[in-house]
Design a protein around this motif. Structure first.
Motif, PDB file in Angstrom:
ATOM      1  N   ALA A 160     -54.898  37.072 -59.782  1.00 19.78           N
ATOM      2  CA  ALA A 160     -53.772  38.010 -59.791  1.00 19.78           C
ATOM      3  C   ALA A 160     -52.437  37.277 -59.798  1.00 19.78           C
ATOM      4  O   ALA A 160     -51.503  37.663 -60.515  1.00 19.78           O
ATOM      5  N   GLU A 205     -44.481  46.168 -61.169  1.00 16.95           N
ATOM      6  CA  GLU A 205     -45.682  46.796 -60.628  1.00 16.95           C
ATOM      7  C   GLU A 205     -46.777  45.764 -60.417  1.00 16.95           C
ATOM      8  O   GLU A 205     -47.505  45.804 -59.416  1.00 16.95           O
ATOM      9  N   THR A 206     -46.895  44.826 -61.343  1.00 12.76           N
ATOM     10  CA  THR A 206     -47.913  43.779 -61.221  1.00 12.76           C
ATOM     11  C   THR A 206     -47.647  42.898 -60.006  1.00 12.76           C
ATOM     12  O   THR A 206     -48.566  42.580 -59.242  1.00 12.76           O
ATOM     13  N   LEU A 230     -47.570  36.850 -67.036  1.00 15.41           N
ATOM     14  CA  LEU A 230     -46.982  38.081 -67.566  1.00 15.41           C
ATOM     15  C   LEU A 230     -45.462  38.059 -67.428  1.00 15.41           C
ATOM     16  O   LEU A 230     -44.737  38.488 -68.342  1.00 15.41           O
ATOM     17  N   PHE A 271     -55.856  45.273 -57.038  1.00 16.88           N
ATOM     18  CA  PHE A 271     -56.602  45.713 -58.199  1.00 16.88           C
ATOM     19  C   PHE A 271     -58.012  46.195 -57.879  1.00 16.88           C
ATOM     20  O   PHE A 271     -58.824  46.355 -58.768  1.00 16.88           O
ATOM     21  N   GLU A 328     -48.383  44.618 -56.591  1.00 16.18           N
ATOM     22  CA  GLU A 328     -49.782  44.795 -56.225  1.00 16.18           C
ATOM     23  C   GLU A 328     -50.430  43.511 -55.721  1.00 16.18           C
ATOM     24  O   GLU A 328     -51.609  43.523 -55.366  1.00 16.18           O
ATOM     25  N   HIS A 345     -51.995  35.565 -63.244  1.00 21.08           N
ATOM     26  CA  HIS A 345     -51.720  36.595 -64.253  1.00 21.08           C
ATOM     27  C   HIS A 345     -50.302  37.123 -64.120  1.00 21.08           C
ATOM     28  O   HIS A 345     -49.607  37.329 -65.135  1.00 21.08           O
ATOM     29  N   ALA A 346     -49.835  37.350 -62.904  1.00 19.64           N
ATOM     30  CA  ALA A 346     -48.474  37.865 -62.701  1.00 19.64           C
ATOM     31  C   ALA A 346     -47.433  36.864 -63.197  1.00 19.64           C
ATOM     32  O   ALA A 346     -46.441  37.243 -63.834  1.00 19.64           O
ATOM     33  N   THR A 358     -52.903  44.610 -66.835  1.00 16.75           N
ATOM     34  CA  THR A 358     -53.013  43.911 -65.558  1.00 16.75           C
ATOM     35  C   THR A 358     -54.380  44.076 -64.914  1.00 16.75           C
ATOM     36  O   THR A 358     -55.065  43.092 -64.623  1.00 16.75           O
ATOM     37  N   HIS A 359     -54.803  45.315 -64.675  1.00 15.90           N
ATOM     38  CA  HIS A 359     -56.015  45.538 -63.897  1.00 15.90           C
ATOM     39  C   HIS A 359     -57.255  44.993 -64.584  1.00 15.90           C
ATOM     40  O   HIS A 359     -58.039  44.245 -63.987  1.00 15.90           O
ATOM     41  N   THR A 376     -50.306  49.310 -67.285  1.00 17.68           N
ATOM     42  CA  THR A 376     -50.753  48.399 -66.233  1.00 17.68           C
ATOM     43  C   THR A 376     -52.274  48.323 -66.168  1.00 17.68           C
ATOM     44  O   THR A 376     -52.835  47.250 -65.886  1.00 17.68           O
TER      45      THR A 376
END
Length: 336
Positions: free
Chosen positions: A180, A265-266, A187, A321, A269, A183-184, A161-162, A157
């Motif tokens: 975010a 998890e992404t 992904l 993040f 967050e 990106h989520a 992700t971060h 992650t």
């Protein structure tokens, strides 16, 4: 005037117990969702079950008519024994007699389904020793697997992700929440494509009796750890390279489970989801915490600094993040 006072008091009462009201609606919604699923499954599947039962009765009646020397009791005893063996993964069919359920590759596949809590149920321990070992193996292995997956997902992650979100936020000046969310979504799309659609197409080719929908169904049931066991790959009597195929499926399930956890998890967050989850949590009473500290004579400089650090950490957690921004800035110069 009395109506306005009553209305304001009701509003204050609702706001004071907002978390409890939200939790109550959450429980009610979950129960209604369970009932909705039961109604749909029952209405869709019950007619097919009835047709299958009628077909089996006709086949049984025809078989007894063609074999008059065989009584119905003897036939049912034989079928009962066959079904009992089938529940343990042993089939009496001649085209399935060549596949062993407990060779090394099959046992490796079984161990992976146990530790990942998928549990297809197509193969189960036969002996008492195997059942006892399965209990001990699972008690130790499942927490070990959770620890392993947590560590792997955390490391992935950070890189997947971060750092990309921080890069677009710092270098390009985009809003962190917008980056975010985009990106989520990207992904999730890549993960679904690589671990659902493409494997489903591969399984539909490798498995003779599976179409694309059944293959996609197997991928979803497996990676969501539901594991119904109605579709299990590599069980055909004419399966080529069965040992290598089983090892490949084991690797696919492990990598797919890691990818699913990274996506979850992404999404967890995201700032919007964090605010939504907090609606159902119990809020801590700060006054009670302060009284508890004073009564135990724990009011010191270190506790005050720890409390301040905790408040800053809570503020950071409200933004997606942010917690990794400092580490990313430190790692950047070090890597260069």
């Amino acid at each position: 005037m009395l109506q306005s006072l009553a209305g304001s008091s009701c509003v204050r009462l609702v706001e004071r117990h907002r978390s409890a009201w939200c939790f109550g609606f959450l429980v009610l919604g979950y129960l209604l969702y369970l009932v909705f699923g039961a109604v749909v499954f029952s209405s869709v599947e019950l007619p097919y079950e009835d047709l299958l039962r009628q077909e089996l009765r006709k086949l049984k009646r025809r078989f007894l008519e063609e074999h008059e020397c065989l009584s119905e009791q003897q036939l049912e005893q034989f079928l009962g024994r066959v079904l009992e063996a089938s529940n343990y993964g042993v089939s009496v069919l001649s085209n399935a007699s060549g596949n062993w359920n407990w060779d090394f590759t099959s046992a490796l596949f079984f161990a992976s389904t146990v530790l990942s809590t998928t549990g297809y149920g197509h193969t189960v321990p036969l002996s008492d020793g195997g059942k006892a070992f399965c209990i001990i193996y699972s008690v130790i292995g499942i927490p070990f697997t959770l620890l392993f997956l947590t560590a792997v997902v955390q490391r992935i992650t950070v890189h997947v992700t971060h750092r990309p979100v921080l890069y677009f936020h710092i270098r390009w000046g985009f809003s962190k929440q917008v980056v975010a969310i985009v990106h989520a979504v990207l992904l999730g799309f890549v993960t679904v494509s690589c671990f659902f659609f493409i494997p489903a197409a591969v399984f539909s080719v490798l498995e003779d009796d599976w179409n694309f929908l059944e293959s996609f169904y197997f991928c979803f049931i497996s990676l969501s750890t539901i594991g119904l066991g109605d579709y299990v790959p590599g069980e055909g009597y004419n399966q080529k390279f069965r040992e290598l195929y089983k090892i490949g499926i084991t690797c696919y399930l492990l990598l797919g489970l890691i990818a699913m956890l990274v996506v979850l998890e992404t999404f967890c967050e995201l700032h919007e989801l964090k605010k939504f989850r907090k609606m159902f949590y119990v809020k801590k009473d700060k006054d009670e915490d302060q009284v508890h500290i004073i009564e135990h004579d724990q009011l010191s400089f270190s506790s005050i600094t720890d409390q301040a650090a905790g408040m800053k950490e809570d503020q950071k957690q409200n933004e997606p993040f942010v917690a990794t921004q400092s580490s990313a800035c430190v790692d950047g110069p070090a890597n260069h």
